[in-house]
Design a protein around this motif. Structure first.
Motif, mmCIF file in Angstrom:
data_model
loop_
_atom_site.group_PDB
_atom_site.id
_atom_site.type_symbol
_atom_site.label_atom_id
_atom_site.label_comp_id
_atom_site.label_asym_id
_atom_site.label_seq_id
_atom_site.Cartn_x
_atom_site.Cartn_y
_atom_site.Cartn_z
ATOM 1 N N ALA A 129 0.829 -1.216 0.000
ATOM 2 C CA ALA A 129 0.000 0.000 0.000
ATOM 3 C C ALA A 129 0.859 1.259 0.000
ATOM 4 N N HIS A 130 0.295 2.287 -0.602
ATOM 5 C CA HIS A 130 0.910 3.624 -0.622
ATOM 6 C C HIS A 130 -0.277 4.592 -0.680
ATOM 7 N N PRO A 131 -0.981 4.712 0.472
ATOM 8 C CA PRO A 131 -2.284 5.386 0.431
ATOM 9 C C PRO A 131 -2.252 6.832 -0.028
ATOM 10 N N ARG A 164 2.751 -1.235 -5.009
ATOM 11 C CA ARG A 164 1.866 -0.771 -3.928
ATOM 12 C C ARG A 164 1.011 0.398 -4.421
ATOM 13 N N VAL A 165 1.522 1.138 -5.416
ATOM 14 C CA VAL A 165 0.730 2.234 -5.978
ATOM 15 C C VAL A 165 -0.535 1.675 -6.632
ATOM 16 N N ALA A 166 -0.372 0.627 -7.426
ATOM 17 C CA ALA A 166 -1.550 0.041 -8.080
ATOM 18 C C ALA A 166 -2.561 -0.429 -7.043
ATOM 19 N N LEU A 218 2.826 2.291 -14.653
ATOM 20 C CA LEU A 218 3.596 1.905 -13.465
ATOM 21 C C LEU A 218 5.052 1.636 -13.815
ATOM 22 N N ARG A 219 5.916 1.925 -12.870
ATOM 23 C CA ARG A 219 7.344 1.647 -13.058
ATOM 24 C C ARG A 219 7.594 0.137 -12.997
ATOM 25 N N LEU A 220 8.490 -0.303 -13.840
ATOM 26 C CA LEU A 220 8.957 -1.683 -13.758
ATOM 27 C C LEU A 220 9.882 -1.758 -12.539
ATOM 28 N N GLN A 221 9.464 -2.473 -11.499
ATOM 29 C CA GLN A 221 10.173 -2.417 -10.197
ATOM 30 C C GLN A 221 11.255 -3.489 -10.141
ATOM 31 N N ARG A 222 12.353 -3.185 -10.822
ATOM 32 C CA ARG A 222 13.388 -4.211 -10.942
ATOM 33 C C ARG A 222 14.007 -4.584 -9.596
ATOM 34 N N HIS A 258 1.862 8.734 -13.948
ATOM 35 C CA HIS A 258 2.956 7.822 -13.577
ATOM 36 C C HIS A 258 3.428 8.280 -12.199
ATOM 37 N N PRO A 259 3.581 7.362 -11.250
ATOM 38 C CA PRO A 259 3.920 7.795 -9.889
ATOM 39 C C PRO A 259 5.359 8.269 -9.743
ATOM 40 N N GLY A 260 6.221 7.948 -10.712
ATOM 41 C CA GLY A 260 7.639 8.263 -10.593
ATOM 42 C C GLY A 260 8.310 7.331 -9.584
ATOM 43 N N PRO A 261 9.590 7.097 -9.684
ATOM 44 C CA PRO A 261 10.479 7.585 -10.734
ATOM 45 C C PRO A 261 10.223 6.875 -12.064
ATOM 46 N N ILE A 262 10.463 7.595 -13.157
ATOM 47 C CA ILE A 262 10.169 7.067 -14.493
ATOM 48 C C ILE A 262 11.378 6.309 -15.039
#
Ligand code: ASP
Length: 300
Positions: A129-131, A164-166, A218-222, A258-262
């Motif tokens: 979560a990232h409310p 968590r943004v999604a 969404l960022r690809l969260q590598r 886009h929530p960033g970072p891009i």
């Protein structure tokens, strides 16, 4: 509400009141010194640019004293636990904590230790979560579309599995009555639990974008990803990157968040990120207003 840990099961009326207050801050209403004399600590065990700085500014604007905790330069490096760190700072009289942690549930675990009158805000835990990001995204959609969230067609595209943004966006969209949510990713990045219940789930980006009013990229969260979940960044961009050409399927007035970072050239092209449909910097601006409203509600 004592803490803001998630938007799951938060009543629609609370979210709407919060967004209205944030909109007033964004419009330049007089800011009360609601946090005058209150000490707030940004307790970040994971890196951040936007979230930490905007909470810092939000708390300062409301008159708080702001303390920064940075795990890399703290006694965390000597093995001090998050719980002992939290109790130590709380013992100094700090009443507000903005907490980010790599583990799911870590912020809720700290909230369970808090004394009455201490408030925690989850600034992102693991993939859960990232409310405040969910709230600022709703404010940005409301402003950009001029419509109620319930009437928007929203495509969420990218690394949903690790995001968590999604999850917070989904909680907020459902709470606000959104009926048309499309979730799009390669199969390897789609969660298999209840996260996407009620969404139209597809691996076909054109289908997801068809007529959409809002595209949430969404960022690809590598850093959270096992090797092999995507073939290559080039292949990912070809299949799921948001470009001007792919956006021709969306509504003519569609906006992109886009929530960033891009990761430029991976999940989004430069032309879209910097183009007229982009609301990325509006999200950042709204982040300050939303965080002021949240801090005021919890600690004011
Ligand atoms: N900044 C957001 C987060 O911390 C999104 C991201 O990192 O991709 O969750």
């Amino acid at each position: 509400m004592d803490h803001l840990l998630t938007l799951q099961d938060v009543p629609r009326a609370w979210i709407e009141a919060l967004l209205d207050r944030a909109q007033a801050f964004a419009d330049g209403v007089a800011v009360p010194p609601a946090l005058g004399g209150v000490a707030v600590c940004t307790l970040f065990f994971e890196p951040s640019t936007r979230t930490r700085l905007s909470f810092d500014l939000a708390a300062q604007r409301l008159g708080a004293h702001v303390l920064h905790f940075d795990a890399a330069s703290s006694s965390t490096t000597k093995g001090e636990t998050a719980a002992d760190t939290f109790r130590t700072i709380e013992a100094m009289g700090v009443r507000g904590f903005v907490v980010r942690h790599r583990e799911d549930g870590a912020v809720a675990a700290l909230a369970a230790l808090a004394a009455p009158g201490t408030a925690l805000v989850n600034a992102g835990d693991g993939r859960s979560a990232h409310p405040t990001q969910g709230l600022l995204d709703m404010l940005t959609i409301r402003q950009a579309t001029g419509r109620a969230i319930a009437d928007c067609r929203v495509a969420i595209v990218g690394d949903i599995l690790h995001s968590r943004v999604a999850r917070s966006d989904l909680h907020a969209l459902r709470a606000l009555g959104c009926r048309d949510i499309r979730a799009c990713a390669p199969a390897s990045l789609l969660p298999r639990d209840a996260t996407l219940d009620g969404c139209a789930v597809t691996q076909d980006l054109d289908a997801a974008l068809d007529g959409a009013d809002v595209v949430m990229t969404l960022r690809l969260q590598r850093e959270r990803m096992q090797d092999g979940l995507v073939d290559s960044l080039e292949a990912y961009h070809a299949g799921y990157g948001i470009t001007e050409a792919r956006l021709s399927r969306a509504a003519a007035h569609a906006v992109v968040l886009h929530p960033g970072p891009i990761n430029r050239g991976v999940e989004i092209s430069d032309a879209v990120a910097d183009g007229p449909r982009s609301r990325i910097l509006a999200q950042v601006r709204n982040g300050v207003a939303v965080r002021m409203a949240v801090l005021e509600a919890l600690l004011g």
